[in-house]
Design an enzyme around this catalytic site. Structure first.
Site, PDB file in Angstrom:
ATOM      1  N   GLU A 132       0.831  -1.198   0.000  1.00 37.01           N
ATOM      2  CA  GLU A 132       0.000   0.000   0.000  1.00 37.01           C
ATOM      3  C   GLU A 132       0.867   1.251   0.000  1.00 37.01           C
ATOM      4  OE1 GLU A 132      -4.208   0.064   1.825  1.00 37.01           O
ATOM      5  OE2 GLU A 132      -2.968   1.117   3.290  1.00 37.01           O
TER       6      GLU A 132
ATOM      7  N   HIS B  35       7.100 -27.279   3.266  1.00 36.15           N
ATOM      8  CA  HIS B  35       6.315 -28.353   2.668  1.00 36.15           C
ATOM      9  C   HIS B  35       5.248 -27.800   1.731  1.00 36.15           C
ATOM     10  CE1 HIS B  35       8.151 -31.372   5.317  1.00 36.15           C
ATOM     11  NE2 HIS B  35       8.201 -30.373   6.182  1.00 36.15           N
TER      12      HIS B  35
ATOM     13  N   LYS C 297     -13.645   1.586  -3.632  1.00 40.56           N
ATOM     14  CA  LYS C 297     -14.667   1.867  -2.628  1.00 40.56           C
ATOM     15  C   LYS C 297     -15.814   2.668  -3.238  1.00 40.56           C
ATOM     16  CE  LYS C 297     -11.597   2.296   1.428  1.00 40.56           C
ATOM     17  NZ  LYS C 297     -11.152   3.270   2.457  1.00 40.56           N
TER      18      LYS C 297
END
EC number: 5.3.1.9
Length: 559
Positions: free
Chosen positions: A356, A387, A513
């Site tokens: 950001e 793994h 937004k």
């Protein structure tokens, strides 16, 4: 044009690094160690309690000198000092950048526009301490007179990632008998699952939103409010909700007593705010004294960053290594590999901090950047990651610089499978082995000497030469966690200075937004009415959504 807004790629320091890369790109970490027997001891840094080994990097001492020259050409020292003075270095929002003021000791002084910000910070910290003491002691009671047993933090972005990560990392220091949970996602399953086994009469919510208008946070808070009032009545809101906000009018309209509103300031960005009132849930869990130690840890690295020459400055050196790989070797990602399950959310926290801040394509003056910025941060705790994705690190074709993080003393230790030894020793032996194998690999000649079957030599060869830094500390304490966070905060800042980026805004978050707010009525209406300017893809998906919601069947229509 000021240094921080100029094109760093046009400087002689950048051009020298390009030429140096061309001259030394074939040089391997194995060869660097063979040529310099003191490398493993000397290419280390100490910052606070952090011991940082960067010897397994594809750099010579000359490379490091050239990188420091680049930092000076970009004006790193000047911009650093301007930040600490409280100058308005966040130019796009005309704000100072003072997360470092959150951890200044009470006797310090920092005046911005004639105002003593340290006094403001410590007034809020004192109020947080009084509140957390009341909650932890049982003096604060819910509407039915029962003590609070669970605190639920409702926030998103920096109001969630920071306190959530810190609480998980320091949960072994929680000593109040109060558990802490977190709700962030506007997906209703987050709230439903979090509240499923809780009792409204013993639950308190911290609603963290600076403006008290963040859509996701206020939607979750409204549903939490309904959950409380349906069981306990409207009068219960004031005993079961507090706010971290600066909007007293909206907080009061929600039903929260503004005496229980804890503020913070425009000069603190969300991703830098965990040391502010945003960390209230953490303080409730670990107590005000441990929270003070947490802030002291930040301050330790702040002083190191402010006072140490660039040649020995840990955040600066690590930032320069990031630039070296991103911009001169084409590395696109950075793996964060904490060998501590308690730091399980640390990679996600750093994702926001780094991506950001520096995920920008224009400089602070609005001109386009002529180089790559903003590496992708990702990772998982060891040894789980071994793994999962370490195969790509060891034998893949991508360059992935990695940061290993480990501790000498565990929070808890248990014996190994045979009843002797130490599980923590097993964990840390894996850390040391992985950094070694990434750096030095396994050659065909070594495999041949071990009588490896000829047809398997190519498959078992490990090229090595994957760079890594290892960050070690005595133990994961509140102070050490603050030191780790500050180490990365200042790394990100230095990288932003080099690119000329404004690292403290996030305009890219805002458009999504806005468009979500514009589209939500089309999803809620159910009458097929769509905005006329929608693209065909979005329109078709919304029609499909309407069909399933209305009839339980998907109907894909043409726009």
């Amino acid at each position: 044009m000021t240094a921080q807004h100029s094109d760093i790629t046009a400087t002689s320091a950048w051009q020298k690094l390009h030429a140096h890369r061309d001259e030394t790109s074939a040089l391997t970490i194995r060869e660097l160690f063979a040529a310099d027997t003191e490398r493993g001891r000397e290419l280390t840094l100490t910052a606070g309690e952090l011991y940082i080994d960067y010897s397994k990097q594809r750099v010579s001492r000359h490379t490091l000198a050239l990188l420091v020259e680049l930092a000076r050409a970009a004006g790193v020292e000047e911009r650093r000092d301007a930040m600490f003075r409280g100058e308005r270095i966040n130019t796009s929002e005309d704000r100072a950048v003072l997360h470092t003021a959150l951890r200044l000791p009470a006797h310090a002084s920092l005046r911005v526009d004639g105002h003593d910000v340290v006094a403001d910070v410590h007034r809020v910290l004192a109020r947080m301490g009084v509140f957390s003491d009341r909650l932890r002691s049982g003096e604060w009671r819910g509407a039915t007179g029962r003590p609070i047993m669970t605190v639920v933090n409702i926030g998103i972005g920096g109001s969630d990632l920071g306190p959530h990560m810190v609480y998980r990392a320091l949960r072994h220091y929680a000593d109040s008998g109060i558990s802490v949970r977190f709700i962030s996602n506007v997906d209703p399953s987050d709230l439903v699952a979090t509240l499923a086994d809780l009792d409204p009469s013993t639950t308190l919510f911290i609603v963290a939103s600076k403006t008290f208008s963040t859509l996701e946070t206020l939607t979750n808070a409204a549903n939490a409010r309904r959950w409380v009032t349906s069981a306990l009545g409207e009068q219960a809101v004031a005993r079961h909700f507090v706010a971290v906000s600066t909007n007293a009018e909206r907080v009061a309209a929600f039903g929260i007593d503004t005496e229980n509103m804890f503020g913070f300031w425009d000069w603190v960005g969300g991703r830098y705010s965990v040391g502010s009132a945003v960390g209230l849930a953490v303080m409730v869990a670990i107590g005000k004294d441990s929270f003070e130690e947490f802030l002291d840890g930040f301050h330790t690295i702040d002083r190191h960053f402010a006072d140490t020459p660039l040649e020995d400055n840990a955040p600066a050196i690590l930032a320069l290594l990031g630039v070296w790989y991103s911009n001169f070797f084409g590395a696109e990602t950075r793996a964060i590999l904490p060998y501590s399950n308690d730091l399980g959310r640390f990679p996600a926290y750093l994702q926001q901090l780094a991506m950001e801040s520096n995920g920008k394509s224009v400089r602070a003056d609005g001109s386009p950047i002529g180089t790559t910025t903003g590496a992708v941060f990702w990772g998982e705790p060891g040894s789980n990651g071994q793994h999962a994705f370490y195969q790509l690190l060891h034998q893949g074709t991508r360059l992935v610089p990695a940061d290993f993080i480990g501790f000498a003393e565990p929070t808890h230790d248990l014996p190994a499978a045979d009843g002797a030894g130490s599980m923590h020793n097993i964990l840390m032996s894996n850390l040391f082995a992985q950094s070694r194998v990434l750096a030095f690999g396994k050659t065909p000649e070594e495999l041949t000497r071990e009588d490896t079957a000829p047809d398997l030599i190519a498959h078992k060869t490990m090229p090595g030469n994957q760079p890594s830094t290892t960050i070690l500390a005595p133990r994961l304490t509140p102070s050490v966690l603050g030191q780790l966070i500050a180490l990365y905060e200042h790394q990100v800042f230095v990288e932003g200075i080099i690119y000329g980026i404004g690292s403290f805004d996030q305009w890219g978050v805002e458009l999504g937004k806005t468009q979500a707010l514009e589209l939500e009525p089309a999803l809620s209406s159910g009458n097929g009415s769509l905005p006329s300017d929608l693209d065909s893809s979005t329109a078709s998906m919304i029609r499909w959504y309407h069909g399933v919601r209305a009839h339980g069947t998907a109907t894909v229509g043409r726009p």
